[in-house]
Write a protein that holds these residues in place. Structure first.
Motif, PDB file in Angstrom:
ATOM      1  N   LEU A   9       5.789  -0.817  -1.038  1.00 10.49           N
ATOM      2  CA  LEU A   9       4.831  -0.176  -0.162  1.00 10.49           C
ATOM      3  C   LEU A   9       5.243   1.264   0.124  1.00 10.49           C
ATOM      4  CD1 LEU A   9       2.357  -1.319   1.162  1.00 10.49           C
ATOM      5  CD2 LEU A   9       3.642  -1.486   3.272  1.00 10.49           C
ATOM      6  N   TRP A  10       6.518   1.422   0.335  1.00 11.11           N
ATOM      7  CA  TRP A  10       7.024   2.761   0.634  1.00 11.11           C
ATOM      8  C   TRP A  10       6.790   3.681  -0.561  1.00 11.11           C
ATOM      9  CZ3 TRP A  10      10.091   6.897  -0.099  1.00 11.11           C
ATOM     10  CH2 TRP A  10      10.418   7.651   1.048  1.00 11.11           C
ATOM     11  N   LEU A  11       7.109   3.172  -1.748  1.00  8.90           N
ATOM     12  CA  LEU A  11       6.925   3.976  -2.950  1.00  8.90           C
ATOM     13  C   LEU A  11       5.442   4.232  -3.197  1.00  8.90           C
ATOM     14  CD1 LEU A  11       9.504   2.332  -5.375  1.00  8.90           C
ATOM     15  CD2 LEU A  11       9.634   4.585  -4.331  1.00  8.90           C
ATOM     16  N   ALA A  12       4.627   3.200  -2.936  1.00 11.54           N
ATOM     17  CA  ALA A  12       3.192   3.333  -3.179  1.00 11.54           C
ATOM     18  C   ALA A  12       2.599   4.401  -2.279  1.00 11.54           C
ATOM     19  CB  ALA A  12       2.507   1.996  -2.941  1.00 11.54           C
ATOM     20  N   GLN A  13       3.088   4.425  -1.046  1.00 16.76           N
ATOM     21  CA  GLN A  13       2.573   5.418  -0.126  1.00 16.76           C
ATOM     22  C   GLN A  13       3.014   6.825  -0.537  1.00 16.76           C
ATOM     23  OE1 GLN A  13       3.368   4.436   3.977  1.00 16.76           O
ATOM     24  NE2 GLN A  13       1.181   4.606   4.248  1.00 16.76           N
ATOM     25  N   ARG A  14       4.252   6.901  -0.979  1.00 15.18           N
ATOM     26  CA  ARG A  14       4.784   8.214  -1.366  1.00 15.18           C
ATOM     27  C   ARG A  14       4.058   8.759  -2.588  1.00 15.18           C
ATOM     28  NH1 ARG A  14      10.576   8.436  -4.040  1.00 15.18           N
ATOM     29  NH2 ARG A  14       9.292   7.831  -5.808  1.00 15.18           N
ATOM     30  N   ASP A  15       3.812   7.893  -3.567  1.00 10.47           N
ATOM     31  CA  ASP A  15       3.260   8.354  -4.839  1.00 10.47           C
ATOM     32  C   ASP A  15       1.740   8.271  -4.908  1.00 10.47           C
ATOM     33  OD1 ASP A  15       5.864   8.659  -5.394  1.00 10.47           O
ATOM     34  OD2 ASP A  15       6.027   7.031  -6.849  1.00 10.47           O
ATOM     35  N   GLY A  16       1.118   7.944  -3.774  1.00 13.63           N
ATOM     36  CA  GLY A  16      -0.346   7.942  -3.763  1.00 13.63           C
ATOM     37  C   GLY A  16      -0.965   6.712  -4.384  1.00 13.63           C
ATOM     38  N   LEU A  17      -0.123   5.716  -4.657  1.00 15.91           N
ATOM     39  CA  LEU A  17      -0.645   4.497  -5.268  1.00 15.91           C
ATOM     40  C   LEU A  17      -1.533   3.751  -4.276  1.00 15.91           C
ATOM     41  CD1 LEU A  17      -0.262   3.264  -8.033  1.00 15.91           C
ATOM     42  CD2 LEU A  17       1.465   1.766  -7.095  1.00 15.91           C
ATOM     43  N   LEU A  18      -1.158   3.851  -3.001  1.00 16.81           N
ATOM     44  CA  LEU A  18      -1.923   3.163  -1.973  1.00 16.81           C
ATOM     45  C   LEU A  18      -3.336   3.732  -1.903  1.00 16.81           C
ATOM     46  CD1 LEU A  18      -1.245   0.973   0.062  1.00 16.81           C
ATOM     47  CD2 LEU A  18      -0.861   2.757   1.742  1.00 16.81           C
ATOM     48  N   GLU A  19      -3.392   5.057  -1.975  1.00 21.45           N
ATOM     49  CA  GLU A  19      -4.688   5.731  -1.963  1.00 21.45           C
ATOM     50  C   GLU A  19      -5.505   5.310  -3.184  1.00 21.45           C
ATOM     51  OE1 GLU A  19      -5.891  10.354  -1.646  1.00 21.45           O
ATOM     52  OE2 GLU A  19      -3.795   9.804  -1.341  1.00 21.45           O
ATOM     53  N   ALA A  20      -4.781   5.247  -4.319  1.00 22.34           N
ATOM     54  CA  ALA A  20      -5.441   4.845  -5.556  1.00 22.34           C
ATOM     55  C   ALA A  20      -5.984   3.432  -5.432  1.00 22.34           C
ATOM     56  CB  ALA A  20      -4.466   4.931  -6.724  1.00 22.34           C
ATOM     57  N   LEU A  21      -5.204   2.598  -4.736  1.00 17.24           N
ATOM     58  CA  LEU A  21      -5.655   1.217  -4.535  1.00 17.24           C
ATOM     59  C   LEU A  21      -6.947   1.199  -3.743  1.00 17.24           C
ATOM     60  CD1 LEU A  21      -4.558  -1.895  -4.695  1.00 17.24           C
ATOM     61  CD2 LEU A  21      -4.166  -1.527  -2.288  1.00 17.24           C
ATOM     62  N   ARG A  22      -6.980   2.043  -2.713  1.00 17.47           N
ATOM     63  CA  ARG A  22      -8.204   2.108  -1.905  1.00 17.47           C
ATOM     64  C   ARG A  22      -9.381   2.597  -2.762  1.00 17.47           C
ATOM     65  NH1 ARG A  22      -6.729  -1.201   1.639  1.00 17.47           N
ATOM     66  NH2 ARG A  22      -5.242  -0.557   3.226  1.00 17.47           N
ATOM     67  N   HIS A  23      -9.106   3.606  -3.581  1.00 17.43           N
ATOM     68  CA  HIS A  23     -10.169   4.105  -4.465  1.00 17.43           C
ATOM     69  C   HIS A  23     -10.641   3.006  -5.398  1.00 17.43           C
ATOM     70  CE1 HIS A  23      -9.049   8.622  -4.055  1.00 17.43           C
ATOM     71  NE2 HIS A  23      -9.681   8.140  -3.006  1.00 17.43           N
ATOM     72  N   TRP A  24      -9.660   2.281  -5.913  1.00 18.06           N
ATOM     73  CA  TRP A  24      -9.996   1.217  -6.859  1.00 18.06           C
ATOM     74  C   TRP A  24     -10.854   0.175  -6.159  1.00 18.06           C
ATOM     75  CZ3 TRP A  24      -9.890  -3.814  -8.370  1.00 18.06           C
ATOM     76  CH2 TRP A  24      -9.933  -4.051  -9.748  1.00 18.06           C
ATOM     77  N   GLN A  25     -10.464  -0.126  -4.922  1.00 14.53           N
ATOM     78  CA  GLN A  25     -11.248  -1.118  -4.188  1.00 14.53           C
ATOM     79  C   GLN A  25     -12.653  -0.612  -3.913  1.00 14.53           C
ATOM     80  OE1 GLN A  25      -8.450  -1.745  -1.025  1.00 14.53           O
ATOM     81  NE2 GLN A  25      -7.997  -3.812  -1.712  1.00 14.53           N
ATOM     82  N   GLN A  26     -12.754   0.697  -3.615  1.00 16.25           N
ATOM     83  CA  GLN A  26     -14.089   1.272  -3.415  1.00 16.25           C
ATOM     84  C   GLN A  26     -14.904   1.170  -4.695  1.00 16.25           C
ATOM     85  OE1 GLN A  26     -13.222   5.171  -2.062  1.00 16.25           O
ATOM     86  NE2 GLN A  26     -12.673   4.477   0.013  1.00 16.25           N
TER      87      GLN A  26
END
Lengths: 474, 464
Positions: A58-75
């Motif tokens: 989670l920490w890495l995902a947040q740092r590297d924008g993966l979390l944002e990408a996940l949200r985009h993917w979900q959208q």
């Protein structure tokens, strides 16, 4: 950190594991990420290995924008579902229109049935077959959704997201249930729309129903109609009487009862053979998905996680006990205190049976034996202090460790003699790896200023002359 | 949660106490190790936990160096008119000034042992049973803690195992463990902890938990190793390059292919070393069949194949040496054949499409380069050998090359596993190709199967 914690709580279990898989895939394909800070946070947060892996991901995902990408993917996925839903609505309506036509010509009941349920039956059969014979298949609709989601997300960071989700879901065979749920729900919607449109059309227009055949007998149609209508009839849908069916075979029966019977029969068949199976399968898929989601977990035997285990939850941790490193005490050089001395003494320290004892020595040299125990040491020291020798040769095996006790013994012995030499026994050729020990011995003896040699100094021991001097003077 | 069991690792200087701790903790950076005496000059500890629960604390102590004089001194501390029991005598010694001066190092050891539940007395089994060691044991026994002798360096040819056994039995120490810290036996840790559990009944449950946890971790590591190798094999087997039929271009493409495969192998080696927490340049790492963390002989050298006993068909020898084969597709060359079989067995639309593309590229005057079977075999053998050497932590690694376990023969001359053959027909399974789809369920499935096969082969030879 708090932010990470908040996000952690806002994410579902599936999403957290999804991110873990995505990070793992990314590291597998592009090499390890710089994660020292993430590891630190995860270790601080504590918990089981799984929780720590999640924290790190989670920490890495947040740092590297993966979390944002996940949200985009979900959208993107939601948008894709929306598109598919709209498609389903239009398809359903289209099916109803195609089945009934514009009402100018009488409706051929079996054609209508075919166009309403034909495609649905085929895809249903395909799904069932794939469920039975294929390992993981969400059907064409499911794949279309995945493909659409990827296109709609338009995020390069999301490259690993779809594969990660698939991998995660495949492990519990969840992907087929998830994609199945999507496909069945879409069909359910389409068929419900078709039903609604059918009701609307049948309520507001007048349709005549016929059936036609060239090859088959009328009895076959009567039987078929009644067989299909038997199940719907059980829950109250009308079933056309045999004479109405027969009559419809010649021309459209212009009677209200016949029209109502036929249209009721058509609706019943659509509900029972179209909507009901899709509804049941949607429920089944949802149930399996819901059940499997609870069991969803990461496969910790994956090498990627194996590598993390030791760092996130070390099985061994160092404990520092004493901060203070004691100073090394250097021994003081030996200085002989003997003034009047005579004779030569040979002594061995802690020798094993590899070397025959004593080596060949002239009678003038006294053999003091091999020293090992405390008593032997004390005894020899006593003797030497009463009768100090002029020359003392200490034989030592360099394979023993040059420990403080042995060095101290040598010092004490040397103090009793006028002159002392140490003979370090030679190593055999297969012990050359111990050469380092010999060097350490030499260093230690140098500190004590005790002369040492690696050959047997027989000439020195028996006469006090070095061999070189002896040879020099014939 | 119970208190962790506290153990002091004691012994003469330079008998490998710190090495033992490094092996038990799998922490190659623990303490300092050198052939010099008294390298460890202060007490250092490590905590072993399973699933986050601390089970065992191990303390490394400085070596005993002058036990003979110390014992002498202790006896003199005993005044004629009194009869102190040994621990009380030690207390008097530790409170005195000599415990801070002449016997400072020994005092540290004794303090630590007094604070522990038991001691592991490490012995250099190559040494004769000297009086100083007996005196050392006598001093340590005064602490009144159970001592478990650990015979180190028993893998050496000159060990005096029997001599030590008898001497220890005379001192009343009948339980002992043979544990070479450089080349530990595969079940060495388990035996060590089991012996401890017999001695310390109270601590038996947590020692059993530790044994179980370590066995589980070992298996997990082996499994992960199998997956790393399986991934490598699939990557290499599925790797292909399309090239025009011009000699220079072919040569360049072949060179590029070989480099890619070499790099891929190195990645696998690095990952395996990382998995087993080996650090390059460590003493243990030098026992591996590697040179500076790399294989000494080149993957594409025919001599390497010969050394590992991989049979190469006569006509194929040249191709194998080149390491890459031109896939003749329908020409019946061994590789084309294997790939075709794989494709037929696979029978999926994707495979058919793959063949269509290759047929088309042939019409365009293109050729497909793939990595030869012999090289895939070589890779499998080498990596498995490395995995085994890592399992044994250097044990017998220098002659692992000559070892020929029967299950390995399959990799030498038998049919290649189905997974490898199938990979031939799936260029998208290789990370070395562009357009790789590594996450494909089918690839994962076959990778798992291959990993399982490799795992069982390594497990077989590890237990055999």
């Amino acid at each position: 950190m708090n932010q990470v914690l908040q996000t952690k709580n806002s994410l579902s279990r599936l999403e957290r594991q999804w991110l873990c898989e995505a990070v793992r895939l990314r590291e597998e394909q592009a090499g390890p990420l710089e994660d020292s800070e993430a590891i630190r946070h995860a270790r601080k947060a504590g918990g089981t290995l799984l929780q720590r892996i999640e924290s790190r991901a989670l920490w890495l995902a947040q740092r590297d924008g993966l979390l944002e990408a996940l949200r985009h993917w979900q959208q993107g996925a939601a948008l894709a579902v929306a598109l598919l839903l709209i498609m389903a609505v239009f398809t359903g309506a289209g099916l109803a229109f195609a089945a009934l036509g514009d009402g100018r010509a009488p409706v051929n009941v079996f054609w209508a049935l075919g166009s309403l349920l034909g495609l649905h039956a085929l895809t249903l059969l395909g799904w069932l077959l794939s469920l039975l014979f294929m390992r993981s298949n969400g059907g064409a609709l499911g794949r279309l959704w995945l493909w659409l989601s990827e296109k709609l997300a338009r995020d390069a960071r999301a490259a690993q997201l779809a594969p990660a989700l698939l991998l995660l879901l495949q492990r519990q065979r969840l992907s087929q249930w998830a994609l199945g749920l999507l496909a069945h729900s879409l069909w359910l919607l389409a068929l419900v729309c078709a039903l609604g449109m059918l009701l609307l059309l049948l309520s507001t227009r007048r349709y005549d129903f016929v059936w036609e055949t060239t090859l088959l007998s009328a009895n076959a149609f009567v039987a078929l109609t009644q067989a299909l209508g038997a199940l719907p009839a059980m829950i109250g849908f009308p079933l056309p009487a045999p004479d109405i069916i027969r009559a419809s075979g010649y021309s459209a029966v212009d009677a209200e009862a016949a029209r109502q019977a036929w249209s009721g029969w058509l609706l019943g068949v659509l509900v029972i053979y179209g909507i009901l199976p899709r509804l049941l399968l949607s429920a089944l898929c949802w149930w399996r998905w819901w059940q499997g989601q609870a069991k969803l977990s990461l496969d910790l035997s994956q090498p990627g996680y194996g590598l993390l285990r030791e760092r996130l939850q070390p099985s061994s941790q160092r404990l520092d006990v004493e901060q203070h490193q004691p100073d090394e005490t250097s021994p003081s050089p030996v200085q002989s205190i003997v003034t009047a001395a005579g004779g030569a003494v040979l002594v061995g320290i802690e020798l094993d049976d590899r070397y025959p004892w004593p080596p060949s020595i002239p009678d003038t040299v006294i053999d003091a034996g091999i020293l090992d125990s405390r008593e032997q040491r004390q005894q020899l020291l006593d003797e030497l202090s009463t009768h100090p020798p002029a020359r003392l040769l200490i034989v030592c095996d360099p394979r023993r460790s040059p420990d403080r006790g042995t060095l101290r013994l040598m010092t004490e012995l040397a103090r009793t003699a006028a002159a002392t030499r140490i003979w370090l026994l030679p190593l055999t050729s297969d012990e050359s790896f111990e050469q380092e020990r010999v060097e350490i011995w030499q260093e230690e003896l140098l500190k004590l200023q005790l002369p040492q040699s690696q050959d047997f100094p027989l000439a020195w021991l028996s006469t006090g002359q070095n061999r070189a001097a002896k040879e020099g003077a014939p | 949660m119970s208190q962790p069991l506290i153990l002091a690792v004691v012994g003469h200087t330079n008998v490998g106490k710190t090495s033992l701790l490094r092996t038990l903790t799998r922490d190659p950076g623990f303490g300092e190790v050198s052939p010099r005496p008294s390298t460890t000059r202060r007490v250092e500890g490590a905590r072993l936990s399973a699933g986050g629960e601390p089970l065992l604390e191990l303390y490394d102590t400085p070596g005993m160096e002058d036990a003979i004089t110390l014992l002498d001194y202790l006896e003199r501390l005993q005044r004629p008119e009194e009869r102190l029991d040994p621990p009380a005598l030690l207390e008097r010694f530790l409170a005195g000034s000599e415990a801070r001066q002449r016997f400072e190092q020994e005092a540290r050891v004794l303090r630590q042992l007094l604070a522990s539940d038991a001691g592991l007395y490490v012995i250099d089994a190559r040494e004769p049973v000297l009086a100083k060691y007996k005196d050392e044991l006598a001093v340590l026994a005064m602490c009144g803690k159970p001592l478990l002798p650990v015979l180190n360096f028993v893998a050496s040819e000159q060990h005096r195992d029997e001599e030590w056994r008898q001497a220890l039995a005379r001192l009343g120490l009948h339980a002992l463990v043979r544990f070479d810290s450089v080349a530990p036996p595969l079940d060495g840790e388990r035996r060590l902890y089991e012996s401890l559990a017999l001695m310390l009944e109270r601590a038996a449950p947590q020692l059993q938990r530790l044994i179980k946890d370590q066995a589980a971790k070992a298996e997990e590591r082996r499994r992960a190793g199998g997956q790393l190798i399986a991934n490598l094999l699939l990557d290499v087997a599925a790797c292909r390059r399309s090239v025009s039929t011009q000699p220079e271009l072919e040569q360049a493409a072949m060179q590029e292919l070989r480099d890619a495969v070499r790099r891929r192998e190195q990645r696998c080696v690095d990952e395996l070393l990382r998995l087993y927490a080996f650090r390059l340049g460590d003493a243990e790492a030098s026992e591996l069949p590697l040179l500076d963390g790399r294989w000494e002989s080149d993957l594409f050298n025919p001599e390497t194949l010969r050394q590992l006993g991989i049979k190469v068909g006569g006509g194929m020898a040249a191709g194998a040496a080149a390491g890459a084969t031109v896939d003749l597709l329908l020409g019946g060359a061994s590789l084309g054949g294997a790939a075709l079989l794989g494709a037929l067995a696979g029978g999926t639309a994707q495979t058919a499409r793959g063949y269509g593309q290759r047929l088309a590229s042939r019409f365009r005057g293109q050729r497909e380069l793939t990595v030869d079977d012999a090289v895939v075999r070589l890779l499998a053998l080498r990596q498995m050998q490395l995995l085994k050497a890592l399992e044994a932590r250097g044990h017998a690694a220098s002659h692992a090359i000559q070892l020929a376990a029967p299950d390995e023969r399959e990799w030498r001359e038998g049919k290649l596993p189905d997974a490898v053959q199938r990979a031939r027909a799936h260029p998208e399974w290789s990370s070395l190709n562009s357009g790789a789809r590594l996450e494909q369920a089918e690839r994962q499935l076959w990778m798992q199967r291959l990993a399982e096969q490799l795992f069982s082969q390594v497990a077989l030879s590890a237990s055999g």
